[in-house]
Design an enzyme around this catalytic site. Sequence first.
Site, mmCIF file in Angstrom:
data_model
loop_
_atom_site.group_PDB
_atom_site.id
_atom_site.type_symbol
_atom_site.label_atom_id
_atom_site.label_comp_id
_atom_site.label_asym_id
_atom_site.label_seq_id
_atom_site.Cartn_x
_atom_site.Cartn_y
_atom_site.Cartn_z
ATOM 1 N N ILE A 93 8.824 6.311 16.808
ATOM 2 C CA ILE A 93 8.470 7.056 15.592
ATOM 3 C C ILE A 93 7.255 7.949 15.819
ATOM 4 O O ILE A 93 7.279 9.137 15.500
ATOM 5 C CB ILE A 93 8.180 6.081 14.410
ATOM 6 C CG1 ILE A 93 9.333 5.114 14.207
ATOM 7 C CG2 ILE A 93 7.820 6.862 13.152
ATOM 8 C CD1 ILE A 93 10.581 5.719 13.614
ATOM 9 N N ARG A 113 1.878 14.159 13.074
ATOM 10 C CA ARG A 113 2.326 13.920 11.694
ATOM 11 C C ARG A 113 2.455 15.210 10.883
ATOM 12 O O ARG A 113 1.734 15.434 9.913
ATOM 13 C CB ARG A 113 1.405 12.908 11.026
ATOM 14 C CG ARG A 113 1.358 11.609 11.815
ATOM 15 C CD ARG A 113 0.526 10.565 11.195
ATOM 16 N NE ARG A 113 1.225 9.948 10.066
ATOM 17 C CZ ARG A 113 0.685 8.951 9.360
ATOM 18 N NH1 ARG A 113 -0.510 8.514 9.649
ATOM 19 N NH2 ARG A 113 1.342 8.422 8.340
ATOM 20 N N PRO A 114 3.369 16.089 11.289
ATOM 21 C CA PRO A 114 3.598 17.326 10.536
ATOM 22 C C PRO A 114 4.213 17.045 9.165
ATOM 23 O O PRO A 114 4.659 15.917 8.909
ATOM 24 C CB PRO A 114 4.594 18.082 11.422
ATOM 25 C CG PRO A 114 5.288 17.020 12.207
ATOM 26 C CD PRO A 114 4.278 15.925 12.417
ATOM 27 N N ILE A 115 4.216 18.060 8.285
ATOM 28 C CA ILE A 115 4.870 17.856 6.975
ATOM 29 C C ILE A 115 5.932 18.927 6.732
ATOM 30 O O ILE A 115 6.247 19.274 5.580
ATOM 31 C CB ILE A 115 3.847 17.823 5.816
ATOM 32 C CG1 ILE A 115 3.075 19.134 5.707
ATOM 33 C CG2 ILE A 115 2.895 16.651 5.947
ATOM 34 C CD1 ILE A 115 2.299 19.238 4.386
ATOM 35 N N ASP A 116 6.525 19.438 7.811
ATOM 36 C CA ASP A 116 7.539 20.498 7.691
ATOM 37 C C ASP A 116 8.731 20.078 6.832
ATOM 38 O O ASP A 116 9.297 20.895 6.084
ATOM 39 C CB ASP A 116 8.012 20.952 9.075
ATOM 40 C CG ASP A 116 8.543 19.783 9.898
ATOM 41 O OD1 ASP A 116 7.777 18.838 10.159
ATOM 42 O OD2 ASP A 116 9.741 19.779 10.209
ATOM 43 N N GLN A 117 9.118 18.813 6.897
ATOM 44 C CA GLN A 117 10.286 18.374 6.105
ATOM 45 C C GLN A 117 9.953 18.322 4.614
ATOM 46 O O GLN A 117 10.812 18.578 3.769
ATOM 47 C CB GLN A 117 10.765 16.993 6.593
ATOM 48 C CG GLN A 117 11.231 17.004 8.049
ATOM 49 C CD GLN A 117 12.399 17.951 8.270
ATOM 50 O OE1 GLN A 117 13.430 17.854 7.602
ATOM 51 N NE2 GLN A 117 12.218 18.901 9.172
ATOM 52 N N ARG A 148 -4.141 10.464 4.113
ATOM 53 C CA ARG A 148 -3.043 11.390 4.373
ATOM 54 C C ARG A 148 -2.080 11.450 3.206
ATOM 55 O O ARG A 148 -1.487 12.464 2.925
ATOM 56 C CB ARG A 148 -2.289 10.951 5.623
ATOM 57 C CG ARG A 148 -3.003 11.267 6.900
ATOM 58 C CD ARG A 148 -2.120 10.887 8.065
ATOM 59 N NE ARG A 148 -0.772 11.428 7.881
ATOM 60 C CZ ARG A 148 -0.466 12.691 8.093
ATOM 61 N NH1 ARG A 148 -1.399 13.545 8.422
ATOM 62 N NH2 ARG A 148 0.764 13.118 7.916
ATOM 63 N N CYS A 191 -3.824 12.587 12.777
ATOM 64 C CA CYS A 191 -4.069 11.163 12.577
ATOM 65 C C CYS A 191 -4.120 10.535 13.954
ATOM 66 O O CYS A 191 -3.662 11.096 14.936
ATOM 67 C CB CYS A 191 -2.910 10.608 11.754
ATOM 68 S SG CYS A 191 -3.158 8.907 11.349
ATOM 69 N N ARG A 234 -8.710 -0.029 5.178
ATOM 70 C CA ARG A 234 -7.888 0.974 4.484
ATOM 71 C C ARG A 234 -6.619 0.333 3.936
ATOM 72 O O ARG A 234 -6.064 0.789 2.942
ATOM 73 C CB ARG A 234 -7.451 2.077 5.454
ATOM 74 C CG ARG A 234 -8.524 2.989 5.909
ATOM 75 C CD ARG A 234 -7.968 4.077 6.768
ATOM 76 N NE ARG A 234 -6.909 4.829 6.073
ATOM 77 C CZ ARG A 234 -6.300 5.880 6.593
ATOM 78 N NH1 ARG A 234 -6.621 6.295 7.795
ATOM 79 N NH2 ARG A 234 -5.373 6.518 5.923
ATOM 80 N N LYS A 263 0.841 -1.207 0.000
ATOM 81 C CA LYS A 263 0.000 0.000 0.000
ATOM 82 C C LYS A 263 0.874 1.254 0.000
ATOM 83 O O LYS A 263 0.633 2.187 -0.771
ATOM 84 C CB LYS A 263 -0.896 0.001 1.230
ATOM 85 C CG LYS A 263 -1.531 1.340 1.547
ATOM 86 C CD LYS A 263 -2.406 1.312 2.772
ATOM 87 C CE LYS A 263 -1.652 1.462 4.047
ATOM 88 N NZ LYS A 263 -1.344 2.863 4.452
ATOM 89 N N ASN A 264 1.909 1.275 0.849
ATOM 90 C CA ASN A 264 2.666 2.519 1.022
ATOM 91 C C ASN A 264 3.628 2.799 -0.120
ATOM 92 O O ASN A 264 4.095 3.923 -0.274
ATOM 93 C CB ASN A 264 3.373 2.528 2.376
ATOM 94 C CG ASN A 264 2.339 2.617 3.507
ATOM 95 O OD1 ASN A 264 1.177 2.952 3.257
ATOM 96 N ND2 ASN A 264 2.742 2.279 4.716
#
Length: 430
Positions: free
Chosen positions: A327, A122-126, A93, A117, A397, A22-23
């Site tokens: 994590i 689960r930030p997306i700063d990177q 996401r 989530c 999912r 999936k990923n």
Amino acid sequence: MEQFIIKGGTPLKGEVTIGGAKNAALGILAAAIMTDDTVHIDNLPDVRDINVMLEAISEIGAEVNRIDRHTVEITASGIRDVSVDDDFIRRIRASYYFIGALLGKYKDAKVPLPGGCNIGSRPIDQHLKGFKALGADVKIARGAVVARAERLTAAHIYFDVVSVGATINVMMAATLAEGRTILENAAKEPHIVDVANFLNSMGASIKGAGTDTIRIDGVKKLHGTEYSIIPDQIEAGTFMCMAAATRGNLLIKNVIPKHLESITAKLIEMGNEVEEYDEAVRVIGAKVQRHTDIKTLPYPGFPTDMQPQMAVTLSLAEGTSMVTESIFENRFKYVDELARMGGNIKVEGNVAVIDGIESFSGATVSAPDLRAGAALVIAGLAAQGFTTVDEIGYIQRGYECFEEKIKGCGGTIEKVDSDKAAAKFKLKVG
Ligand code: EPZ
């Protein structure tokens, strides 16, 4: 509301075939829109997140031709809108991959920020740091990421955090940037390698995927390709734990054993037998299993997506085990549910202390997220008596035909959508 009804106590036997990852597929589907040629993808998992992603791709104007459950052709020449609809973001996401894909191809992207989530903030700063380094102007406006660039130029980017999503997202955008981009402290998961191989099959020039330093020489255009997704290491690991927890003997087919090394090592430490073949592993669950300790880490460390499933297996081993979740900050929500089944786990911060028990007792529990839901099914299969698992939408999912595959290994499980159907099933299996 659909539920799983499970009658526990039967060791899983026989064999099960694992589907596509999936990923990996979520990144690959986003990357597929980076060419105007037709892309043919097979071994796609038929799970909800993938189907939502395909809907989103079609919504922005690409042609999506679902050849069968596991095969799709995408032709993105018709994309007319670089702004992805909010509805899709709310549902999955990974739609943040549209930023890297659209920015790379059209130098323009507008994608609503993914919500939080159940397993952490689960930030997306990177991700945004990488896009800015490539020369994009990135703003957050009215809950959406708006990324635009006259042109994308190569950069030397050091990720402050090892991030699967940021590595894939920035790698995608960099394939069409001018010059040589270097990504340092990159994630090394098998699905990163799969997305890189997919992009290279479209004419990209990516080296080093699977190591912590990835080099991307930008190209002008990407072309069509035919590609098959790698097997899902987390689905495979989930069935490995299922075999160990139920003291079964299960052949798990269509896997890459190397991707399962950390799970194999831990199950062997616990006293289980794991036989490796070219494209399969066999797990023979030991009657008496020993405690061990787990710390989740980026690949090749023990995967966080296997943490709940391993915690259930450790609950049925002798002695005290420690599970450290390094994590995500909120990935022990299943512990309260397991307590209802007799589980004996204490959580202190990001460490769960697990005292082994004889067996779980069946109860009604609720899946708090995707992998925790799968873990509760494992607990139900190993328990005495009946277990009802609610909120199974989370499980659907990421797991294709989960209950059918379990039935195929001798597990007693049924998906029901009413109390009447649940009662009927319980009567039938007695
Ligand atoms: C991917 O999520 C997977 N999802 C997750 O699987 C998996 O748990 C995770 O990688 C780790 O392996 C998909 O691939 C769709 P990360 P992702 O960025 O990319 C922090 C499942 O069950 N971080 O590697 O979102 C973040 O908060 C799902 O299939 C930042 O701080 O994970 C986390 O603590 C659940 N800033 C850590 O890094 C960022 O910009 C790792 O996250 C990005 C991440």
